[in-house]
Design an enzyme around this catalytic site. Sequence first.
Site, mmCIF file in Angstrom:
data_model
loop_
_atom_site.group_PDB
_atom_site.id
_atom_site.type_symbol
_atom_site.label_atom_id
_atom_site.label_comp_id
_atom_site.label_asym_id
_atom_site.label_seq_id
_atom_site.Cartn_x
_atom_site.Cartn_y
_atom_site.Cartn_z
ATOM 1 N N CYS A 265 0.805 -1.235 0.000
ATOM 2 C CA CYS A 265 0.000 0.000 0.000
ATOM 3 C C CYS A 265 0.834 1.281 0.000
ATOM 4 C CB CYS A 265 -0.940 -0.011 1.202
ATOM 5 S SG CYS A 265 -2.115 -1.364 1.144
HETATM 6 N N1 LIG Z 1 -2.621 -5.971 2.029
HETATM 7 C C1 LIG Z 1 -3.086 -4.849 2.572
HETATM 8 O O1 LIG Z 1 -2.677 -4.453 3.653
HETATM 9 C C2 LIG Z 1 -4.158 -4.040 1.883
HETATM 10 C C3 LIG Z 1 -4.895 -3.130 2.620
HETATM 11 C C4 LIG Z 1 -5.872 -2.392 1.998
HETATM 12 C C5 LIG Z 1 -6.073 -2.538 0.632
HETATM 13 N N2 LIG Z 1 -5.321 -3.408 -0.085
HETATM 14 C C6 LIG Z 1 -5.590 -3.532 -1.520
HETATM 15 O O2 LIG Z 1 -6.375 -4.706 -1.710
HETATM 16 C C7 LIG Z 1 -6.038 -5.317 -2.951
HETATM 17 C C8 LIG Z 1 -5.639 -6.759 -2.720
HETATM 18 O O3 LIG Z 1 -4.445 -6.800 -1.985
HETATM 19 P P1 LIG Z 1 -3.981 -8.059 -1.119
HETATM 20 O O4 LIG Z 1 -2.949 -7.553 -0.187
HETATM 21 O O5 LIG Z 1 -5.148 -8.791 -0.572
HETATM 22 O O6 LIG Z 1 -3.297 -8.964 -2.257
HETATM 23 P P2 LIG Z 1 -2.794 -10.476 -2.070
HETATM 24 O O7 LIG Z 1 -1.668 -10.642 -3.022
HETATM 25 O O8 LIG Z 1 -2.576 -10.807 -0.627
HETATM 26 O O9 LIG Z 1 -4.013 -11.360 -2.565
HETATM 27 C C9 LIG Z 1 -4.547 -11.229 -3.815
HETATM 28 C C10 LIG Z 1 -5.001 -12.597 -4.308
HETATM 29 O O10 LIG Z 1 -5.603 -12.395 -5.584
HETATM 30 C C11 LIG Z 1 -5.263 -13.474 -6.425
HETATM 31 N N3 LIG Z 1 -5.444 -13.026 -7.796
HETATM 32 C C12 LIG Z 1 -4.669 -12.205 -8.531
HETATM 33 N N4 LIG Z 1 -5.230 -11.979 -9.729
HETATM 34 C C13 LIG Z 1 -6.386 -12.669 -9.737
HETATM 35 C C14 LIG Z 1 -7.406 -12.842 -10.697
HETATM 36 N N5 LIG Z 1 -7.356 -12.213 -11.859
HETATM 37 N N6 LIG Z 1 -8.429 -13.636 -10.394
HETATM 38 C C15 LIG Z 1 -8.508 -14.280 -9.207
HETATM 39 N N7 LIG Z 1 -7.573 -14.138 -8.248
HETATM 40 C C16 LIG Z 1 -6.524 -13.348 -8.516
HETATM 41 C C17 LIG Z 1 -3.849 -13.819 -6.034
HETATM 42 O O11 LIG Z 1 -3.532 -15.157 -6.374
HETATM 43 C C18 LIG Z 1 -3.877 -13.588 -4.523
HETATM 44 O O12 LIG Z 1 -4.181 -14.782 -3.820
HETATM 45 C C19 LIG Z 1 -4.963 -4.435 -3.576
HETATM 46 O O13 LIG Z 1 -5.556 -3.492 -4.419
HETATM 47 C C20 LIG Z 1 -4.371 -3.741 -2.372
HETATM 48 O O14 LIG Z 1 -3.782 -2.509 -2.712
HETATM 49 C C21 LIG Z 1 -4.379 -4.189 0.510
#
Ligand SMILES: NC(=O)c1ccc[n+]([C@@H]2O[C@H](COP(=O)([O-])OP(=O)(O)OC[C@H]3O[C@@H](n4cnc5c(N)ncnc54)[C@H](O)[C@@H]3O)[C@@H](O)[C@H]2O)c1
Length: 413
Positions: A265
Site C-alpha cells: 500500500c
Molecule cells: N494488504 C493490505 O494491507 C491491503 C490493505 C488495503 C487494501 N489493499 C488492496 O487490496 C487489494 C488486494 O491486496 P492483497 O494484499 O489482498 O493482495 P494479495 O496478493 O494478498 O491477494 C490477492 C489474491 O488475488 C489473487 N489473484 C490475482 N489476480 C487474480 C485474478 N485475476 N483472479 C482471481 N484471483 C486473482 C492472487 O492469487 C492472490 O491470492 C490491492 O488493491 C491492495 O492494494 C491491501
Amino acid sequence: MSAQQSKVLAIIGQGYVGLPLAMAAVDAGWAVIGVDNFAAKVDQINRGISPVEDISDRQLNAAITSGLYKATTDFSEVAKASVITICVPTPLDDDRKPDLRLLRNAATGIAPHLVSQTLVVSESTSYPGTLRDTIIPIIHQYKSEETMDLFFACAPERVNPGDEIWNQKNTPRLLGAIDEESKVRALSFYESICDEVVAVSTPEVAEAAKLLENTFRLVNIALINEFTQLCSTSGINVHEVIDAASSKPYGFMPFRPGVGVGGHCIPVDPLYLTWWARQNGSKALFVESAASINHEMPRYVAERALKLVSSEVRNPRVLILGVAYKSGVGDVRETPVSELRDHLKSLGAQVSWHDPLVPNWEGSKQVGLEWECDVAILATLQPGMNLNQITARDIPILDCTNRLSNQPGVTSL
Ligand SMILES: NC(=O)c1ccc[n+]([C@@H]2O[C@H](COP(=O)([O-])OP(=O)(O)OC[C@H]3O[C@@H](n4cnc5c(N)ncnc54)[C@H](O)[C@@H]3O)[C@@H](O)[C@H]2O)c1
C-alpha cells in the site's frame, strides 16, 4: 432459471484482503465462494491452512466445516452470488506505473458468468475512475447494459494486516456507488458485515479518499525520515524530539523513522496518485518528493550501520534482523530491506538476515541469531525474535524500530 442466491458472496482474490473479508462474511451468515486463480493457494486454503497471519487455521477450518466457505479456481461459481467483491492486487509495473492487469483479468473472469441483479464491488485500491472507466466497460462488453441489470460500487479496503485493534468489522467502510440502486444494495451488504459504513457521493470520491489516506502516511513518514537525518547530523535524538512534539494536544501526530516504506500500500498507492495527476496534466510534486526521500532511506541506514563498525574491518559482516516490511507479518512485498541489503553489499558488506516470520526471502535462507557479525541492524522487530541473544553479545546494533532504546551497544536511528 438463475442459480443466484440472495446471501451468497463471491470474492475474487483470497489474499490479505479477500480471505479476512470471507471470514467476516461467514461470521455474518453469508455463504462465501472464494475465487482465486492461484490453484496451489486454493488447495492450501481448502486444506485449512491459512496463507495470511490475520486468519488462523482454526478460524478457517471452522468456516470450511460450517459449509459456508470454500475456495475455488472456477470463475463460473460467481453465478451463484448476489454480491461479488474484487480483491486482487493492484501493483506497479516495471516503470513504476499502475498495473491494472490483474484487476482487468478479474473483471474479464467474472463477466461471462454474471447474472442479472448482481452487485459487483471493487475493493482493490486504484486511482479515481477505475471502477467507472475500466471495470464496468469490461463487464459491459460481455453483459450489455440494455439486457441486464447489474449494480456497481467501490468500497476500498482499509485493513491493516497484523493490527490487533482495527479489523474488517470495526473499521468504518467507505462506499461510493455508481447509482442509487447500487448504493442501496452495497449499503445493505456492508452493513451486514461492518459496524459502520460511510457512503460518499461517487465511486471516484471513495477511490480518491483511499489514495489520500495512504499518501498522508507516505508524506508524514518521509517528513520524519528527513527530520531524522537533520537531527542526526546535529547529534539530536529524533525520538526525544518526536516525544516532545507529541506533548502538544492538538495539530501533531507522531510518525517514527524507519528503513523506508514497504508493503502493497504505502509505497505503491501514492504512485497511483502521481500517475493519475500526470494523466490529468497536473503534477503531485510534494508526493513525488516524499516518495523519493523514503526511497533514499535504505541507503542512509546502510551508511549509518557501517559507521558503527571499526574502519579496520574490511568487508564487514552485517546481520539484518527482520526483513518483512512491518512487524507481525511475513509479507516481504516492496520491503525496503531489499534495498538496504543491496546498498550494504554495494558498500562491500557480507549480509545475512533473520526473520522468524519469513521462511525464505528472494532465494536466500536465513541464519540464526548466533551468526558471527560486526554489526546488526534491527530493521523490523518481529514477534518471536529473541533479541537478548544479540544484545548479550558485544555487537553494535543500529535500531531502526526505536524498541531497544537505552540498551548498551544500541544506536537508535
Ligand atoms: N494488504 C493490505 O494491507 C491491503 C490493505 C488495503 C487494501 N489493499 C488492496 O487490496 C487489494 C488486494 O491486496 P492483497 O494484499 O489482498 O493482495 P494479495 O496478493 O494478498 O491477494 C490477492 C489474491 O488475488 C489473487 N489473484 C490475482 N489476480 C487474480 C485474478 N485475476 N483472479 C482471481 N484471483 C486473482 C492472487 O492469487 C492472490 O491470492 C490491492 O488493491 C491492495 O492494494 C491491501
